[in-house]
Design a protein around this motif. Structure first.
Motif, PDB file in Angstrom:
ATOM      1  N   ASP A 185       0.860  -1.182   0.000  1.00 18.89           N
ATOM      2  CA  ASP A 185       0.000   0.000   0.000  1.00 18.89           C
ATOM      3  C   ASP A 185       0.903   1.242   0.000  1.00 18.89           C
ATOM      4  O   ASP A 185       1.598   1.514   0.972  1.00 18.89           O
ATOM      5  N   THR A 186       0.887   1.968  -1.133  1.00 19.05           N
ATOM      6  CA  THR A 186       1.878   3.028  -1.361  1.00 19.05           C
ATOM      7  C   THR A 186       1.195   4.339  -1.709  1.00 19.05           C
ATOM      8  O   THR A 186       0.200   4.340  -2.446  1.00 19.05           O
ATOM      9  N   LEU A 187       1.716   5.447  -1.243  1.00 21.21           N
ATOM     10  CA  LEU A 187       1.244   6.748  -1.731  1.00 21.21           C
ATOM     11  C   LEU A 187       2.431   7.615  -2.140  1.00 21.21           C
ATOM     12  O   LEU A 187       3.575   7.336  -1.778  1.00 21.21           O
ATOM     13  N   ILE A 188       2.130   8.647  -2.929  1.00 24.72           N
ATOM     14  CA  ILE A 188       3.183   9.530  -3.443  1.00 24.72           C
ATOM     15  C   ILE A 188       2.991  10.938  -2.873  1.00 24.72           C
ATOM     16  O   ILE A 188       1.864  11.445  -2.850  1.00 24.72           O
ATOM     17  N   ILE A 189       4.094  11.534  -2.439  1.00 24.88           N
ATOM     18  CA  ILE A 189       4.063  12.938  -2.024  1.00 24.88           C
ATOM     19  C   ILE A 189       4.991  13.677  -2.980  1.00 24.88           C
ATOM     20  O   ILE A 189       6.191  13.395  -3.018  1.00 24.88           O
ATOM     21  N   ALA A 190       4.432  14.570  -3.797  1.00 22.03           N
ATOM     22  CA  ALA A 190       5.244  15.144  -4.871  1.00 22.03           C
ATOM     23  C   ALA A 190       4.992  16.627  -5.043  1.00 22.03           C
ATOM     24  O   ALA A 190       3.854  17.055  -5.194  1.00 22.03           O
ATOM     25  N   SER A 191       6.077  17.415  -5.068  1.00 22.80           N
ATOM     26  CA  SER A 191       5.961  18.842  -5.407  1.00 22.80           C
ATOM     27  C   SER A 191       5.573  18.941  -6.875  1.00 22.80           C
ATOM     28  O   SER A 191       5.917  18.065  -7.653  1.00 22.80           O
ATOM     29  N   PRO A 192       4.900  20.035  -7.263  1.00 21.82           N
ATOM     30  CA  PRO A 192       4.647  20.222  -8.692  1.00 21.82           C
ATOM     31  C   PRO A 192       5.989  20.263  -9.436  1.00 21.82           C
ATOM     32  O   PRO A 192       6.966  20.797  -8.927  1.00 21.82           O
ATOM     33  N   VAL A 219      10.531  12.569   9.547  1.00 20.71           N
ATOM     34  CA  VAL A 219      11.107  12.219  10.852  1.00 20.71           C
ATOM     35  C   VAL A 219      10.981  10.718  11.102  1.00 20.71           C
ATOM     36  O   VAL A 219       9.886  10.209  11.355  1.00 20.71           O
ATOM     37  N   PRO A 220      12.098   9.996  11.000  1.00 14.90           N
ATOM     38  CA  PRO A 220      12.031   8.555  11.252  1.00 14.90           C
ATOM     39  C   PRO A 220      12.000   8.249  12.745  1.00 14.90           C
ATOM     40  O   PRO A 220      12.622   8.954  13.540  1.00 14.90           O
ATOM     41  N   ASP A 221      11.258   7.209  13.081  1.00 12.14           N
ATOM     42  CA  ASP A 221      11.193   6.751  14.466  1.00 12.14           C
ATOM     43  C   ASP A 221      11.459   5.248  14.470  1.00 12.14           C
ATOM     44  O   ASP A 221      11.714   4.676  13.428  1.00 12.14           O
ATOM     45  N   ARG A 222      11.290   4.595  15.619  1.00 12.02           N
ATOM     46  CA  ARG A 222      11.605   3.166  15.671  1.00 12.02           C
ATOM     47  C   ARG A 222      10.680   2.334  14.776  1.00 12.02           C
ATOM     48  O   ARG A 222      11.124   1.472  14.037  1.00 12.02           O
ATOM     49  N   ASP A 223       9.390   2.623  14.786  1.00 13.70           N
ATOM     50  CA  ASP A 223       8.428   1.781  14.072  1.00 13.70           C
ATOM     51  C   ASP A 223       7.861   2.391  12.808  1.00 13.70           C
ATOM     52  O   ASP A 223       7.209   1.709  12.029  1.00 13.70           O
ATOM     53  N   GLU A 224       8.026   3.693  12.624  1.00 12.00           N
ATOM     54  CA  GLU A 224       7.464   4.331  11.425  1.00 12.00           C
ATOM     55  C   GLU A 224       8.148   5.681  11.174  1.00 12.00           C
ATOM     56  O   GLU A 224       8.927   6.162  11.992  1.00 12.00           O
ATOM     57  N   VAL A 225       7.820   6.266   9.996  1.00 12.03           N
ATOM     58  CA  VAL A 225       8.358   7.587   9.652  1.00 12.03           C
ATOM     59  C   VAL A 225       7.171   8.541   9.544  1.00 12.03           C
ATOM     60  O   VAL A 225       6.146   8.199   8.948  1.00 12.03           O
ATOM     61  N   SER A 226       7.319   9.743  10.106  1.00  6.98           N
ATOM     62  CA  SER A 226       6.263  10.757   9.969  1.00  6.98           C
ATOM     63  C   SER A 226       6.708  11.779   8.929  1.00  6.98           C
ATOM     64  O   SER A 226       7.812  12.316   9.017  1.00  6.98           O
ATOM     65  N   VAL A 227       5.828  12.016   7.967  1.00  5.77           N
ATOM     66  CA  VAL A 227       6.114  13.011   6.936  1.00  5.77           C
ATOM     67  C   VAL A 227       5.071  14.106   7.060  1.00  5.77           C
ATOM     68  O   VAL A 227       3.873  13.818   7.161  1.00  5.77           O
ATOM     69  N   ARG A 228       5.544  15.360   7.073  1.00  2.00           N
ATOM     70  CA  ARG A 228       4.606  16.460   7.210  1.00  2.00           C
ATOM     71  C   ARG A 228       4.626  17.307   5.952  1.00  2.00           C
ATOM     72  O   ARG A 228       5.681  17.535   5.350  1.00  2.00           O
ATOM     73  N   PHE A 229       3.468  17.759   5.506  1.00  2.00           N
ATOM     74  CA  PHE A 229       3.368  18.720   4.407  1.00  2.00           C
ATOM     75  C   PHE A 229       2.414  19.813   4.853  1.00  2.00           C
ATOM     76  O   PHE A 229       1.886  19.759   5.969  1.00  2.00           O
ATOM     77  N   ALA A 230       2.181  20.829   3.970  1.00  2.00           N
ATOM     78  CA  ALA A 230       1.506  22.053   4.427  1.00  2.00           C
ATOM     79  C   ALA A 230       0.181  21.784   5.131  1.00  2.00           C
ATOM     80  O   ALA A 230      -0.088  22.370   6.169  1.00  2.00           O
ATOM     81  N   ASN A 231      -0.646  20.890   4.579  1.00  2.00           N
ATOM     82  CA  ASN A 231      -1.961  20.721   5.209  1.00  2.00           C
ATOM     83  C   ASN A 231      -2.191  19.304   5.740  1.00  2.00           C
ATOM     84  O   ASN A 231      -3.277  18.755   5.627  1.00  2.00           O
TER      85      ASN A 231
END
Ligand code: FAD
Length: 403
Positions: A35-42, A139-151
């Motif tokens: 299960d994959t998603l993409i985070i991409a700048s224009p 931000v990587p952690d032990r069990d997962e990575v958190s990715v933040r974007f504007a909203n």
């Protein structure tokens, strides 16, 4: 995907970067059942083309992308190297024909805009979620990575860093890199030409770097002209007709009169290698992991081998019930990519430096190598086979097998 409301998602894998390496990674991971998603700048407009070697074309075919690319791509049935240096020791012209190793072509050349459109269409058809905004923090952690974007934000077990040079993901993984900028820049453009190219790519080796014409469908070619930065800037500022004359002179009128199409690009020549391709639940692909000069069409072919290898390892990890972002799984990716990435980097770097060098024995060595390649059939054929299917990396997708 981006509305006014805040987005909060989880996925097994989040690919950061919507360039070719990121999109292929997302398609390959999805094909592996992840299960994959993409985070991409224009993306900025890219008028360049990519010469794909046969294995990359096979991988794109297996992923269901090539069908939409085919009519925009020109086959590369032959590659010719011409020593255009005015030096004492010059190499003979070397001609590589795909037929000599039993192939119709070494690969295909396609404009990046068609490639990206085909990859985006395929991702949309497979309903791969896309966040159309830059990742602001990873931000990587032990069990997962958190990715933040504007909203909003995403949490994933694995992040694929496909965010190109100056990669945020590479920094977040704590991976350093070694970067060197050559005293060269590549002017790129596409052109129409009076004479046919006969599906043959031609690389002139000059004292400032290669001048390469690669076929496009019809009477068109793409050009990568490597010069010192001042001369490159001067050429880029020329009017179309003046530039076309200058390019025809440099090409020794091989393809006749040229007409320059709109869309010039300028790229400083850089070699950069990440010290590792993975760590802290983050795997790097494409230029986030390695940048090499545009000589011999290696860069994105390496990027596709990253994506294909990563998806294969993740498919196997999944079948064995392993955590796809765990250190053991990422160590496997690191092991499988190291030789291929290092080998290509050294070869391209040596060839580029041999052109720039003023040291006579270096010219002699280069001329002798090309002389041997020209004269010794088995050596030439071995080189061609290695170019098309590198011994160091043969992931399943590139052999036409699913994950
Ligand atoms: C002149 C030239 C000619 C070339 N010709 C060839 C060739 O013939 N064959 C070949 O194999 N290779 C070739 N290459 C190499 C090839 O172009 C590169 O390998 C390829 O473009 C790299 O793709 P990528 O997806 O890794 O990076 P990119 O194309 O740079 O994509 C990275 C993407 O990530 C996005 N991004 C960055 N930061 C973030 C963030 N924080 N959040 C979200 N998104 C982000 C960027 O906007 C970008 O769209 C050539 C290179 C040059 C310079």
């Amino acid at each position: 995907m981006n509305g006014g409301h805040r987005i909060s998602k989880t996925a097994e894998a989040a690919v950061i970067g919507g360039g070719p390496a990121g999109l292929v990674s997302a398609l390959a991971l999805t094909a592996a059942g992840i299960d994959t998603l993409i985070i991409a700048s224009p993306r900025q407009e890219d008028f360049r083309t990519t010469a794909f070697l046969a294995g990359s074309v096979t991988a794109l075919t297996t992923l269901g992308v090539w069908e939409s690319c085919r009519s925009h791509a020109a086959p590369l049935a032959a590659i010719r190297i011409i020593d255009d240096t005015r030096r004492l020791w010059r190499a003979p012209e070397v001609h590589f024909a795909a037929a000599e190793v039993g192939l119709d072509s070494f690969g295909h050349n396609i404009e990046n805009r068609y490639l990206i459109a085909a990859l985006q269409d395929r991702a949309a058809k497979l309903n791969i979620a896309r966040i159309g905004a830059p990742a602001l923090s990873v931000v990587p952690d032990r069990d997962e990575v958190s990715v933040r974007f504007a909203n909003g934000g995403v949490r994933a077990r694995l992040v694929v860093g496909a965010d190109g040079q100056h990669s945020l993901c590479r920094a977040a993984a704590g991976i350093g890199s070694h970067r060197y900028t050559y005293p060269q820049a590549a002017l790129t453009l596409n052109l129409t030409q009076a004479r046919g190219h006969h599906d043959t790519a031609t690389e002139f080796h000059t004292e400032t770097g290669p001048f390469t014409l690669v076929p496009l469908p019809g009477r068109r070619s793409s050009l990568v002209c490597v010069l010192d930065p001042q001369r490159a800037a001067h050429a880029a500022a020329m009017a179309d007709a003046e530039l076309a004359n200058e390019l025809e002179r440099r090409a020794h009128s091989l393809i006749g009169q040229m007409s320059v199409e709109p869309g010039r690009g300028m790229f400083p020549l850089v070699v950069e290698t990440a010290r590792s391709v993975a760590g802290n639940r983050i795997a790097l692909v494409g230029e986030a992991a390695h940048v090499i000069p545009p000589i011999g069409a290696q860069g994105l072919n390496l990027g596709l081998r990253d994506a294909a290898t990563l998806a294969e390892i993740m498919a196997d990890a999944r079948r064995r019930g392993l955590d796809i972002g765990s250190p053991a799984v990422l160590a496997c990716y690191e092991r499988q990519r190291r030789a291929d990435v290092t080998g290509r980097k050294i070869a391209v770097d040596l060839l580029n430096r041999s052109l720039l060098s003023d040291f006579l024995p270096v010219h002699g060595a280069r001329a002798l190598s090309l002389f041997l390649v020209d004269r010794i059939g088995p050596l030439r054929r071995a080189l061609m086979r290695e170019g098309v299917s590198p011994a160091a990396s043969q992931p399943r997708l590139m052999r036409g097998e699913m994950l």
